[in-house]
Design a protein around this motif. Structure first.
Motif, PDB file in Angstrom:
ATOM      1  N   SER A 123       0.820  -1.214   0.000  1.00 56.52           N
ATOM      2  CA  SER A 123       0.000   0.000   0.000  1.00 56.52           C
ATOM      3  C   SER A 123       0.850   1.260   0.000  1.00 56.52           C
ATOM      4  O   SER A 123       0.341   2.358  -0.242  1.00 56.52           O
ATOM      5  CB  SER A 123      -0.902   0.012   1.233  1.00 56.52           C
ATOM      6  N   GLY A 124       2.142   1.117   0.292  1.00 59.81           N
ATOM      7  CA  GLY A 124       3.037   2.262   0.432  1.00 59.81           C
ATOM      8  C   GLY A 124       3.247   2.683   1.861  1.00 59.81           C
ATOM      9  O   GLY A 124       4.157   3.467   2.152  1.00 59.81           O
ATOM     10  N   ASP A 125       2.410   2.194   2.779  1.00 59.75           N
ATOM     11  CA  ASP A 125       2.612   2.496   4.193  1.00 59.75           C
ATOM     12  C   ASP A 125       3.901   1.842   4.685  1.00 59.75           C
ATOM     13  O   ASP A 125       4.346   0.813   4.165  1.00 59.75           O
ATOM     14  CB  ASP A 125       1.433   1.995   5.022  1.00 59.75           C
ATOM     15  N   ILE A 169       0.389  -0.664  15.862  1.00 58.22           N
ATOM     16  CA  ILE A 169      -0.262  -1.900  15.429  1.00 58.22           C
ATOM     17  C   ILE A 169      -0.305  -2.918  16.551  1.00 58.22           C
ATOM     18  O   ILE A 169      -1.342  -3.537  16.814  1.00 58.22           O
ATOM     19  CB  ILE A 169       0.470  -2.495  14.213  1.00 58.22           C
ATOM     20  N   HIS A 170       0.837  -3.102  17.228  1.00 57.70           N
ATOM     21  CA  HIS A 170       0.893  -4.126  18.271  1.00 57.70           C
ATOM     22  C   HIS A 170       2.090  -3.860  19.173  1.00 57.70           C
ATOM     23  O   HIS A 170       3.133  -3.371  18.726  1.00 57.70           O
ATOM     24  CB  HIS A 170       1.026  -5.524  17.652  1.00 57.70           C
ATOM     25  N   SER A 171       1.925  -4.192  20.446  1.00 58.03           N
ATOM     26  CA  SER A 171       3.017  -4.134  21.413  1.00 58.03           C
ATOM     27  C   SER A 171       3.324  -5.549  21.873  1.00 58.03           C
ATOM     28  O   SER A 171       2.444  -6.237  22.407  1.00 58.03           O
ATOM     29  CB  SER A 171       2.626  -3.260  22.603  1.00 58.03           C
ATOM     30  N   PHE A 172       4.571  -5.988  21.656  1.00 56.70           N
ATOM     31  CA  PHE A 172       4.964  -7.361  21.920  1.00 56.70           C
ATOM     32  C   PHE A 172       5.472  -7.522  23.354  1.00 56.70           C
ATOM     33  O   PHE A 172       6.567  -8.028  23.593  1.00 56.70           O
ATOM     34  CB  PHE A 172       6.023  -7.808  20.916  1.00 56.70           C
ATOM     35  N   LEU A 222       7.208 -12.179   4.016  1.00 52.32           N
ATOM     36  CA  LEU A 222       7.292 -13.478   3.349  1.00 52.32           C
ATOM     37  C   LEU A 222       6.206 -13.625   2.287  1.00 52.32           C
ATOM     38  O   LEU A 222       6.473 -14.018   1.155  1.00 52.32           O
ATOM     39  CB  LEU A 222       7.179 -14.603   4.371  1.00 52.32           C
ATOM     40  N   GLN A 223       4.981 -13.323   2.666  1.00 56.62           N
ATOM     41  CA  GLN A 223       3.840 -13.304   1.758  1.00 56.62           C
ATOM     42  C   GLN A 223       3.235 -11.912   1.811  1.00 56.62           C
ATOM     43  O   GLN A 223       3.506 -11.148   2.733  1.00 56.62           O
ATOM     44  CB  GLN A 223       2.792 -14.353   2.178  1.00 56.62           C
ATOM     45  N   PRO A 224       2.401 -11.525   0.817  1.00 49.82           N
ATOM     46  CA  PRO A 224       1.801 -10.191   0.861  1.00 49.82           C
ATOM     47  C   PRO A 224       1.106  -9.919   2.190  1.00 49.82           C
ATOM     48  O   PRO A 224       0.216 -10.673   2.612  1.00 49.82           O
ATOM     49  CB  PRO A 224       0.807 -10.221  -0.306  1.00 49.82           C
ATOM     50  N   ASN A 225       1.589  -8.880   2.889  1.00 54.84           N
ATOM     51  CA  ASN A 225       1.042  -8.435   4.165  1.00 54.84           C
ATOM     52  C   ASN A 225       1.193  -9.452   5.293  1.00 54.84           C
ATOM     53  O   ASN A 225       0.491  -9.367   6.308  1.00 54.84           O
ATOM     54  CB  ASN A 225      -0.431  -8.017   4.023  1.00 54.84           C
ATOM     55  N   ALA A 266      -4.203  -3.166   9.223  1.00 61.47           N
ATOM     56  CA  ALA A 266      -3.352  -2.857  10.372  1.00 61.47           C
ATOM     57  C   ALA A 266      -4.143  -2.709  11.660  1.00 61.47           C
ATOM     58  O   ALA A 266      -3.578  -2.809  12.760  1.00 61.47           O
ATOM     59  CB  ALA A 266      -2.559  -1.585  10.103  1.00 61.47           C
ATOM     60  N   THR A 267      -5.446  -2.472  11.585  1.00 59.15           N
ATOM     61  CA  THR A 267      -6.259  -2.359  12.797  1.00 59.15           C
ATOM     62  C   THR A 267      -6.763  -3.717  13.278  1.00 59.15           C
ATOM     63  O   THR A 267      -7.401  -3.792  14.334  1.00 59.15           O
ATOM     64  CB  THR A 267      -7.453  -1.428  12.551  1.00 59.15           C
TER      65      THR A 267
END
Length: 356
Positions: A63-65, A90-93, A105-108, A139-140
């Motif tokens: 997407s360019g993001d 997006i996420h906190s690990f 590896l794969q799209p998205n 991403a949400t």
């Protein structure tokens, strides 16, 4: 290789630096970049994080993001390079302390390294894991899965895709000086490269707060693994088999990259390198004896500063093909921790009409 006294001193003044992978792009610079555009190239800051924030790596979505990983917290953000949307966490690990390399590896569908390293204490054995981040639903609505623990790893850093069809990655351990192959389907891993060219400088204790980082950023191109060796100031190539094991000796392509972190290759094999220790973006022409040109970098007082660049990637899509995106540590790796800087995502235009 023997390092000069000044090089060793430079190495010992740094606290940290890290990296990740990116696909080679079908673009290249003209033979003499300085004849096409005055240097240094201007740096546009897209987003600056609060002081004390270290951005470690990045990946560009279709997407360019831009996805950016943080070392100073276990967070991954999505940033809109057009600046029309605010950065999205997006996420906190948690409970990990920080994130390092990332690869698609794969799209998205991305994979990243999480562990308990910090810029003042990198060696953190027994804390490392690789996670899958599935953004196919956006991403949400991220889906996060732990793929594998690495109980014997000291500092998992660079990641790159080995085989899409088999779902395998290569993962660099910068302090142990080895490369793992990871099967993302089974979670099984094994060391496939353990070579002196991956190690740091002999005789420096890697467990101190001035770590002796060897292999850092990694990329695969035309059947070879390319990597930076931070301690030895080198860019190196090793030919590999399909399973990631070596099929020939390591070849040093450049000995003139100043404490390099991550990098990206163009279609001719030229490397754009984040020189974290000297706050520069450098072009290394691998077909010309490793000749280096500093493309961007500025005094810290300038608004377009590259304070400790950590990773670099080309944009995706026709409109973005002449743009490099760069993450920085905010100077935390460059002896600049007393500066009130925050890590940045920045953009550098590396081409003009007729360049590509």
């Amino acid at each position: 290789m023997r390092l000069s006294t000044s090089t060793i001193s430079t190495l010992l003044c740094f606290s940290f630096q890290l990296n990740t992978q990116a696909s080679p792009t079908p673009y290249s610079l003209p033979a003499n970049v300085s004849q096409h555009l005055p240097l240094p190239l201007p740096v546009q800051v897209i987003h600056q994080f609060p002081p004390g924030t270290w951005l470690e790596n990045l990946a560009v979505q279709s997407s360019g993001d831009i996805l950016v990983t943080l070392l100073t917290s276990p967070d991954i953000y999505q940033i809109d390079p057009s600046q029309q949307r605010a950065p999205l966490l997006i996420h906190s690990f948690t409970p990990y302390l920080g994130l390092l390399g990332i690869t698609e590896l794969q799209p998205n569908i991305f994979y990243l390294a999480a562990g308990n390293a910090s810029y003042t204490a990198l060696d953190s054995p027994g804390t490392w894991a690789i996670f899958e981040l599935d953004l196919t639903q956006g991403a949400t609505a991220p889906r996060v899965t732990k793929i594998a623990d690495f109980p014997n790893a000291h500092l998992l850093n660079g990641l790159t895709t080995l085989s899409v069809s088999s779902g395998t990655l290569l993962v660099a351990d910068s302090l142990a000086g080895v490369v793992y192959r990871l099967d993302t389907r089974t979670g099984q891993s094994a060391i496939v490269i353990d070579d002196p060219s991956l190690k740091g400088y002999p005789g420096i204790n890697s467990s101190t707060t001035t770590p002796n980082l060897g292999i850092n950023g990694i990329k695969i191109r035309h059947g070879s693994l390319y990597f930076t060796n931070s301690a030895l100031a080198q860019l190196v190539r090793i030919p590999i088999h399909a399973d990631g094991t070596p099929r020939g000796p390591a070849v040093v392509l450049s000995r003139d990259v100043s404490f390099p972190d991550d990098f990206v290759l163009d279609h001719e094999g030229n490397a754009f390198v984040a020189e974290i220790g000297v706050n520069n973006l450098a072009l290394v022409r691998l077909g010309n004896g490793g000749a280096k040109t500093v493309l961007a970098g500025a005094p810290l007082e300038d608004p377009g500063v590259l304070a400790g660049p950590t990773a670099v990637e080309f944009g995706r899509g026709r409109a973005e093909r002449r743009r490099l995106y760069i993450t920085t540590s905010g100077g935390l790796a460059s002896g600049l921790a007393n500066r009130t800087l925050g890590g940045t995502l920045s953009r550098v235009e590396v081409g003009g009409t007729g360049w590509f």
